[in-house]
Write an enzyme that holds these catalytic residues in place. Structure first.
Site, mmCIF file in Angstrom:
data_model
loop_
_atom_site.group_PDB
_atom_site.id
_atom_site.type_symbol
_atom_site.label_atom_id
_atom_site.label_comp_id
_atom_site.label_asym_id
_atom_site.label_seq_id
_atom_site.Cartn_x
_atom_site.Cartn_y
_atom_site.Cartn_z
ATOM 1 N N GLU A 14 19.687 96.954 93.430
ATOM 2 C CA GLU A 14 18.724 98.132 93.637
ATOM 3 C C GLU A 14 19.383 99.262 94.865
ATOM 4 O O GLU A 14 18.984 100.320 94.780
ATOM 5 C CB GLU A 14 17.462 97.537 94.088
ATOM 6 C CG GLU A 14 16.774 97.215 92.958
ATOM 7 C CD GLU A 14 15.522 96.495 92.931
ATOM 8 O OE1 GLU A 14 14.506 96.717 92.131
ATOM 9 O OE2 GLU A 14 15.137 95.947 94.246
ATOM 10 N N ASP A 198 11.602 97.227 82.245
ATOM 11 C CA ASP A 198 10.785 96.433 81.192
ATOM 12 C C ASP A 198 9.405 96.912 81.003
ATOM 13 O O ASP A 198 8.860 97.458 81.963
ATOM 14 C CB ASP A 198 10.802 94.988 81.341
ATOM 15 C CG ASP A 198 10.249 94.590 82.943
ATOM 16 O OD1 ASP A 198 11.069 94.691 84.034
ATOM 17 O OD2 ASP A 198 8.921 94.269 83.070
HETATM 18 C C1 4EZ Z 1 10.427 92.786 91.713
HETATM 19 N N1 4EZ Z 1 11.234 93.385 90.632
HETATM 20 C C2 4EZ Z 1 11.629 92.263 89.810
HETATM 21 C C3 4EZ Z 1 12.434 90.973 90.291
HETATM 22 C C4 4EZ Z 1 12.710 90.260 89.351
HETATM 23 C C5 4EZ Z 1 14.525 88.397 88.854
HETATM 24 C C6 4EZ Z 1 15.575 87.243 89.559
HETATM 25 C C7 4EZ Z 1 10.838 94.604 90.137
HETATM 26 C C8 4EZ Z 1 10.314 94.132 88.540
HETATM 27 C C9 4EZ Z 1 9.013 93.538 88.267
HETATM 28 N N2 4EZ Z 1 8.104 92.828 88.963
HETATM 29 C C10 4EZ Z 1 10.491 94.667 87.449
HETATM 30 N N3 4EZ Z 1 9.838 94.437 86.412
HETATM 31 C C11 4EZ Z 1 8.812 93.538 86.921
HETATM 32 C C12 4EZ Z 1 7.777 92.949 86.289
HETATM 33 N N4 4EZ Z 1 7.466 92.875 84.931
HETATM 34 N N5 4EZ Z 1 7.051 92.220 87.145
HETATM 35 C C13 4EZ Z 1 7.138 92.254 88.285
HETATM 36 O O1 4EZ Z 1 9.885 93.847 92.485
HETATM 37 C C14 4EZ Z 1 13.630 88.995 90.055
#
Ligand code: 4EZ
Length: 232
Positions: A14, A198
């Site tokens: 990010e 997503d």
């Molecule tokens: C958290 N970030 C995701 C971290 C994922 C993977 C190893 C953003 C995010 C998110 N958070 C994108 N999509 C999400 C979702 N469906 N639920 C929660 O800030 C780590």
């Protein structure tokens, strides 16, 4: 006095586009994170990724403000879309943030509420106005709305619906509310910008892996234009 702008992401991906774009910076290790500091125009810019989740983000935001003397905080990253109109890559600007995983309803309190705090914490209007102005100039549509944060990656339609129904949020992630709590209590203006990776549905993990880098860079690019439009 020269102002310091803090830019925070949760994951390396990010903030990577920002570091790549600035090219030259000093690395400073503090409290288990690396902070990247550089001078740009009439600003000092300090960039870091916090690691995932509300606690890590709270530490990084506190450090940015109390140790690096940040005058404003910009969060950049990706989020799961809750609003059905949001598509992958769309930009969301938080009007306010909440913690969907706070629950002391056993004592009659509403979900997300902590005594002496509030369910929603507003972002800074002046910063948001700059974000919207810059987005408009770049022909970039942005959606303003509530962002809900909690310490889970949401990948189910049931949980997604529960967050929408209880918090009226348009996107979900895992750090934004930390920035809101810390920066608002320390009286530092902040904003939260997220690009959708997503749909927080049963396909969210696959979608996240596919679109993290691309969506993260869309959010980071907007942040670069915002910095160029900050008042001096
Ligand atoms: C958290 N970030 C995701 C971290 C994922 C993977 C190893 C953003 C995010 C998110 N958070 C994108 N999509 C999400 C979702 N469906 N639920 C929660 O800030 C780590």
């Amino acid at each position: 006095m020269k102002k310091t702008i803090a830019i925070i992401g949760a994951m390396r991906e990010e903030i990577a586009p920002l570091l790549e774009s600035f090219g030259r910076y000093k690395s400073i290790d503090f409290g288990g994170n690396t902070y990247y500091q550089l001078e740009y125009k009439n600003y000092t810019i300090i960039i870091a990724y916090s690691k995932i989740g509300k606690i890590h983000a709270a530490l990084t935001c506190s450090t940015m403000i109390l140790h690096f003397n940040a005058d404003c905080v910009i969060f950049t990253g990706v989020a799961g879309g809750l609003d059905s109109t949001l598509k992958i890559g769309d930009i969301v600007l938080a009007t306010s943030l909440c913690q969907y995983d706070v629950d002391i309803s056993a004592f009659g309190h509403p979900l997300g509420f902590i005594p002496e705090s509030s369910i929603y914490i507003n972002t800074n209007k002046e910063l948001n106005d700059i974000v919207k102005k810059v987005a408009k100039e770049n022909n970039l549509a942005i959606k303003e709305g509530i962002i809900a944060s909690g310490d889970s990656f949401i990948f189910s339609n049931d949980k997604k619906k529960w967050i929408i129904d209880n918090f009226k949020a348009c996107a979900v992630e895992m750090e934004g509310a930390s920035i809101a709590v810390v920066a608002s209590l320390l009286n530092v203006p902040f904003c939260v910008i997220r690009s959708i990776s997503d749909g927080a549905d049963d396909n969210a993990n696959i979608s996240f892996d596919e679109f993290l880098v691309n969506s993260a860079s869309k959010s980071a690019k907007l942040v670069l234009s915002i910095i160029d439009n900050m008042p001096s």
